[in-house]
Structures are given as structure tokens and as C-alpha cells.
Scaffold this motif. Sequence first.
Motif, mmCIF file in Angstrom:
data_model
loop_
_atom_site.group_PDB
_atom_site.id
_atom_site.type_symbol
_atom_site.label_atom_id
_atom_site.label_comp_id
_atom_site.label_asym_id
_atom_site.label_seq_id
_atom_site.Cartn_x
_atom_site.Cartn_y
_atom_site.Cartn_z
ATOM 1 N N UNK A 1 0.843 -1.206 0.000
ATOM 2 C CA UNK A 1 0.000 0.000 0.000
ATOM 3 C C UNK A 1 0.870 1.245 0.000
ATOM 4 N N UNK A 2 1.788 1.318 0.946
ATOM 5 C CA UNK A 2 2.640 2.509 1.050
ATOM 6 C C UNK A 2 3.544 2.659 -0.164
ATOM 7 N N UNK A 3 4.113 1.512 -0.650
ATOM 8 C CA UNK A 3 5.019 1.582 -1.792
ATOM 9 C C UNK A 3 4.285 2.085 -3.037
ATOM 10 N N UNK A 4 3.059 1.586 -3.283
ATOM 11 C CA UNK A 4 2.301 1.997 -4.467
ATOM 12 C C UNK A 4 1.916 3.466 -4.380
ATOM 13 N N UNK A 5 1.460 3.895 -3.202
ATOM 14 C CA UNK A 5 1.045 5.298 -3.046
ATOM 15 C C UNK A 5 2.235 6.231 -3.207
ATOM 16 N N UNK A 6 3.351 5.883 -2.599
ATOM 17 C CA UNK A 6 4.535 6.744 -2.701
ATOM 18 C C UNK A 6 5.050 6.802 -4.137
ATOM 19 N N UNK B 1 -4.453 4.363 3.127
ATOM 20 C CA UNK B 1 -4.967 4.036 4.463
ATOM 21 C C UNK B 1 -4.563 2.619 4.830
ATOM 22 N N UNK B 2 -3.985 2.447 5.994
ATOM 23 C CA UNK B 2 -3.761 1.119 6.574
ATOM 24 C C UNK B 2 -4.317 1.156 7.993
ATOM 25 N N UNK B 3 -4.181 0.050 8.690
ATOM 26 C CA UNK B 3 -4.726 -0.005 10.043
ATOM 27 C C UNK B 3 -4.067 1.034 10.954
ATOM 28 N N UNK B 4 -2.773 1.323 10.723
ATOM 29 C CA UNK B 4 -2.044 2.187 11.642
ATOM 30 C C UNK B 4 -1.767 3.585 11.093
ATOM 31 N N UNK B 5 -2.033 3.815 9.824
ATOM 32 C CA UNK B 5 -1.586 5.070 9.232
ATOM 33 C C UNK B 5 -2.559 5.512 8.146
ATOM 34 N N UNK C 1 -7.114 6.285 -3.783
ATOM 35 C CA UNK C 1 -6.853 5.863 -2.401
ATOM 36 C C UNK C 1 -6.371 4.417 -2.409
ATOM 37 N N UNK C 2 -5.159 4.211 -1.922
ATOM 38 C CA UNK C 2 -4.584 2.868 -1.869
ATOM 39 C C UNK C 2 -4.855 2.297 -0.477
ATOM 40 N N UNK C 3 -5.464 1.113 -0.430
ATOM 41 C CA UNK C 3 -5.891 0.539 0.850
ATOM 42 C C UNK C 3 -5.653 -0.969 0.846
ATOM 43 N N UNK D 1 7.869 -6.097 10.595
ATOM 44 C CA UNK D 1 8.874 -5.042 10.741
ATOM 45 C C UNK D 1 8.198 -3.673 10.734
ATOM 46 N N UNK D 2 8.886 -2.695 11.322
ATOM 47 C CA UNK D 2 8.373 -1.319 11.284
ATOM 48 C C UNK D 2 8.467 -0.779 9.864
ATOM 49 N N UNK D 3 7.739 0.303 9.609
ATOM 50 C CA UNK D 3 7.797 0.940 8.292
ATOM 51 C C UNK D 3 9.220 1.328 7.940
#
Length: 836
Positions: A69-74, A91-95, A105-107, A255-257
Motif C-alpha cells: 500500500x505505502x510503496x504503491x502510493x509513494x 490508508x492502513x490499520x495504523x496510518x 486511495x490505496x488501501x 517489521x516497522x515501516x
Amino acid sequence: MNAKREQEIKSQPVYSLVPTLRKHLFRGHTVLSAPTGSGKTTCIPLLLYCEAWLENKKILLLEPRRIGVRAAANRMSSLLDEKTGTTIGYRTRFETRLSTQTRIEVITEGILIRMLQNNPELADIGLVIMDEFHERSIQTDLGLAMLLDLCTLREDLRILVMSATLDMEPVSKLLGNAPILEGQGRTYPVTIEHLSSTTQQSIPQTMTAGIRHALGETSGDILAFLPGAPEIHRCRNLLEKQPGKELILPLYGDLSHQEQDRIFHRDNNRRRIILATPIAETGITVENISCVVDSGYFRRPVYDSRSGLSRLVTLRISRASAAQRAGRAGRLAPGKCFRLWDRAEEHNMAEQTLPEILHGDLAPLVLELALWGVNTPDSLSWLDRPRKTNWDRAVQLLQKLTLLDSQARISRTGREVAELPLHPRLGLMIVSSKKHNLCWTACLLAAILSERDICKGKTNSADILDRLKTVDDFESGSDSNTFIDRQLCRRILTQAKMWFRGFPGKKTIDYTSVGSLLAYGFPDRIGGLRPGSNYHYLLSSGRGCRLKPADPLQGNKTLVIPQVDGEKKSGRIFMAAPVSLDNLRQDHSHLFHESELTVWDENSEQVKTTRDLMLGKLQISSRPVKTSHPEEIMAVFLKAIQETDLQCLPWSREAVNVQQRVCFLHHQTEDWPDLSNTNLAQDLTWLEPYCFGMNRFSQLKNINMKTILLSLLSWEQQLQLDTLAPTHLKVPSGSRLPISYAVPEKAVLAVRLQELFGLSETPRIYGGRLPVTLHLLSPAHRPIQITTDLGSFWRTTYGEVKKELSGRYPKHYWPDDPLKARATCRTKRNMNTPHG
């Protein structure tokens, strides 16, 4: 978008499909099959979000993992020269990074399900793109089923399913025969080399050897696929024992982001070795990977619908996954893939990985659908319909948790629980904690159980209280454990705080209530210590489980066990909490019930009736009572007799003789009953009248088995029995000898040879139709010959027998012609003595 970025998009292989894709989406749903590296994840949404038919509605892009999700949005934001959260958000569970300008919107699929439940019409959404559809998690299939259900009301909503390896024909059919577009990739050739592993080596050892081989054979960075985080850590330790210049980076979901994002940053001075779980198979592109080393394994939880437990299983990947992994080496240039298995093994690998909906725990899915208003899978369209046994088991669990009613409709508590992004067990624990003002304790417990074990490898104890204290000490800054996983502690606290919002109470932990809290979500996993053991437990569901023998929890009489392996015989306990029966009876009185139980006691060999206090299948207490149900006693008593194969009955010699004679006659004709133990034990109705009032084996000595067996014959058969199957035969010597019917196929007469002198034909029974089988004996009663043709014996064999026996027994009479001799049971000296 500047010209350079625009040219970068146009250079992607998938770009040529866009005109056709636009036409198809204008008309309806579409399916797109394109290889890894074709640009479909980042380019397709950017080329569609301004389409007129969207009417300014947004695009949802679904990725199966948070890192994707984060990689595609970035990546899409960088192509637009914007910050993430502007046109492109996620949007993810934590961010969450969204704004009023967000159009794409990437989810994750879990976020889609929450959006559908909170906004069933998705009024501001015009297109949902399901990327990496081949991964087929339960949430993938649930999300698609709910979207298709929504499309019956919203004909303007479009679905685009994208995959690299899946057979798209079934997907097209499910989407109403949607058109299938097939794109070309921009992958380079990948050379495959098989490196055979030895069975003596573990997966990390084999992988370490494979990576060292690859370092010498290739240049560039290496991507290594392992089943899970434990193997990654062990492999990293083995590689670091022979340190080199390479940079070793782990990659897995927990792992953390910051740690995950390290793989996107190249180090031009050092080669990278990325040790990854299947998270790296799809969805993200890692620069400069020219070599893949594939263990050939993946790990997944397999749900056992019979036990209600899941167990982690390490399995061979499918051929499709193997191809997907190998393709990672050819994204940017020709590459090489080392497979750590024999080429011949590929013939036994499955074509595709089995979808999770066919083997996973369906309780979350069933609760989501109940909230959606669906209580049977037949109401929705599925690519693979959930299996009935797993569905029914999930319904039973949710009913036990009071989240569904008897008609499988969602209850008021079920609606509260469904609002939480948690397994229903953990959600119920949090919701139920409100009445005890223990919400913070429950939220922390749920967060700990939702993540990997924070104490794994650092303690021998399965006590969840240790985990609670570790997290609490970390938050307060008083932790002294240098081995603590701080990132994991932060994630646990982040989740707990997110769920705690809106719930009453203070952020305090009540350690004494942990066991009782867990019992709300795990009423079927309350374990009672087995008699004679300190670490073997019986769950209230009836399953067995065990602690490590050295676990400090051993000896506790009652535990609540939220995490236990689903092994068939006795699963290992991973996390548990002690609980007192008093607390359980105070907070969970509905779990207890009394029952009157009539059972067979093997020690005293008698039927006993007790009134038992039960917690599921756990016996809490028991006291003897007198029962007013003699039929129950009789049923248990007869069952006990049956299980001994009737050996407990008083079989006299006469009774056995009757039984064997009738069995002999049954063998000749089925007009006679089968009185063998095997047949009699099948139905003891014949014995019941003679056992009335009995409840112990010692009372059986008073029954007469001979009389009972004869009563099973008709009057005519009783009269014929002695005639057709006599007990004795009189032989020429005058002796009256018993006939043995021990073998139903024949009647045997054991007789000394001399007692048959003068008898030319074999004696017959059964109305003269059957010869008896003669066991001819020596004077010392040793067998000489077995025959059913006595005349033939005299003519052909007697001469040889006479020579042998006359020398061995000279005092006995051995005539030349046995048919003219007088039969005797005496010696020569006593032959003239009258028989007494």
C-alpha cells in the motif's frame, strides 16, 4: 506531471492496453492479466482517475499488504511530483495519508470491508481495482463478494481485477463474463539453476549455502525467499558468522515501516542480501535485484474445523509462486534464480496456491457477512464457495460467543464486536471488559495476541502475564530487558490505544483479571489439568494440549489458553493465563452446567450414576446419586458386557457345549441361529430380561447361560439338537466319547485307534449326512492320523501304522486284520478281563 514522468508512464508495457481498458471499463467490469513488472499497479490508476465516466468519483486500489500500500502510493505520488496524501493517498490499520484532493486511495482489503460496512453504497467511489488478486486471502474473496452484491444496487460501480499469475477465466465468469485483457511484461530472461538440498540440513542452513553460492556466481543484489521470520533471523545469524561486505536486510510483515523501507534505498558501495518472506513475491519492486535464491517453502495457518484450532504449517510453494519469485530477478536486466530443490520435485508442486477461504478460519468472514445482512454463503457470488464444514463450525463458534443468534443473525453484541478490526474472539473480550472497567487490560491483551509473540525465544514460559508486564514496563520506561523488541512494543501499544478510544476506564492493568477476561473470547479453550500430570491439559472443547515440562505455569489447575497449536494428539500451548474456578463461576456462570451421568466404572466393575458440574467437557466436580432411570443403568450395563465380547458372562462347560453345537448346525444351514459371541454381542436384547436390576458384573454369576441359549432355539430345534449334533458317540470298544464342536466347520471325535477295531465305516451325525472327523490316537493319546474315511485308513495306512506302534507299544493288541479284531481299550494281558 512533467514530461519526463509522463514519458516514464508511457514506456511501461501496460500502457498500450489503456485505450482498450478505458472502453471496457466504460461498459462494465474488466479483468487484466499482466506479468510482474508491466507497470499495472502504478500506471493504470494514474491513467484512469480523470475518466469522464467516473464523474469525479475516486478510485480505490487494493493491495494485499501494508508495505505494498505505502510503496504503491509513494511511487504514484512521485510520478505526479506530489507529496503522498495529495492526489494519491493511502490508508492502513495504523496510518492514514489522505486529503480533500485525494482521487486515488490505496488501501488493504481489510480497510475496504470496513468502508463497505460503514458506507454500504460507497457513494464517492467509481472504480475498485483489486491488485495482486492471485494471493486470494479470505479478505480478498470476501471483499469481491461484497462488491458484487453492492453492484446489484449500483450499476455505475466498476471492478477491475488485476493479476500476474492467476487463471483469469473463472474470474471473468464471476464478473458476468467480463472481458480479459492480457498484457506483456518487461521482464528479462532469468536463468534457472537447481541446487539440491540435503534432508539433514535445516531451511536456514540450506539457504545460507545457496546465498554463498550465489555471491560467487553473480553480481548485484540478492533476494532470498524464506518461509517466515524465524528462518530469516537464523539465516542472518549464519551469514554474519562469516562476515563480508554485504548488507543483510530482513523483510517481513511485522517489521516497522522504517525497517521495511530500507530495501528501497540502494547502497552503491555494498551488495545487498534481502532475506524476505513471500511478502516480496508481488506488489513491490526492489531495485538492482539480479539474483533470487528460493527456498521453495512458505508458511500459513491451516484451520482444523473439527478442533476449532489452527496450526502453522510449512508447505511447498506452487509452480505459479516459483515463477513469480524467479521473475523478481529479471525486472530490470537478465538475472539468475537458484532453486533449492531438485528439478524432479516440480512435478509434484501444485499449479496454484490453495485459496485461504478453503482452509482458513471463517469466523471473521461469517461475522462480517452477518453484519452485512447475509447468513448463508448461498446469498453471494464466490470464486470459491466457503466449505460447509468450516462455515458451520464458524457459525457454531459465533453462537457460543453470543455474537449470532440461533438463526445465525447478528446480535447486538455481535454488532459492537464487528466494529472492531479484530478477530471476533478478541473483539468480544474488549466489548465484555466494559462492565468490569477493564478495557485497557483487554485492549493490551488483544494487541499482544494479534502480533507475534514478544517473548518468543526469550522465555520458557507461556504465561501471557509476562507479555503484559513487558509492554507495561516499556511504556513506563522502567524496562530493564536489553533484548526487548522495542518496535513490536510500540506497535502493540499503538493498537491498544487505538482500540481503547471511546471505551471507559483508566489505563491501568489488572493482572488478577486476565484469565477471566480471556475466557470471554476463548470459552472453548479453558484447560483443566489432567490427573497425574503437571503439564497436560484437557480443553473445555475436548481437545488435549500441553505446556513445556519446564514451564513455570505447570501445575496450575486451570488455564485459559488463547494460543495453542492444532496438532491432532496434543497441541503445544504458546500463551496461557491462570484462572481460578471461583472467578470463572462468578463472571461466566453461563459456561457451567450440571448433568446426571450414568457411566461404567472399570475399577469396581459396576454402573455408577453421578451428578457432575461441567465446564464444556471439563468435569469440575462429581458426587454419586441414585438415579430414577433404570433403563439408563441397563443400557450402560449391557454396553459394558458387550465391550468384553461376552467374556464376563458365566460360561459353564455345558453352556459352551450348547453354543458350539448350535454354531455347528448354523454352519450347515441358516435355519439354525448364529449363537457365536461375535453375533450375540451385536444386540443384547436377548440378555436384557435376565439382567433386570443388575448393575455390576459380580451379579452375573446367578444367570444360567445354557438355559438362556436354549431359549433362543425354537421348540422343534431344542428337540432336534441332541439328534443332529449329539454330545457323545459310542464306539465299538463300548466307550462313550465326547464330540468336539469347537470348530463350526466340523465335528471332531478324538479316539484311540484300538477302540475302533471292527468298525468299517466312519461314524456319521446330522441325520447321517455328515461324517465326523476322526482324530486317531495312540495308546498314549498322541495323534496318529486325521481322517473322515475310516475304511480307506484300514486299507491303505493301517499296515504302516501297525509296524510303528507295535514296536512302540508291544503290550497292546495289533491285529493283522483290524476289521475282524475285537475293539478294546485295554492291553493284551487284560483283554480277557470283562469290562468293568
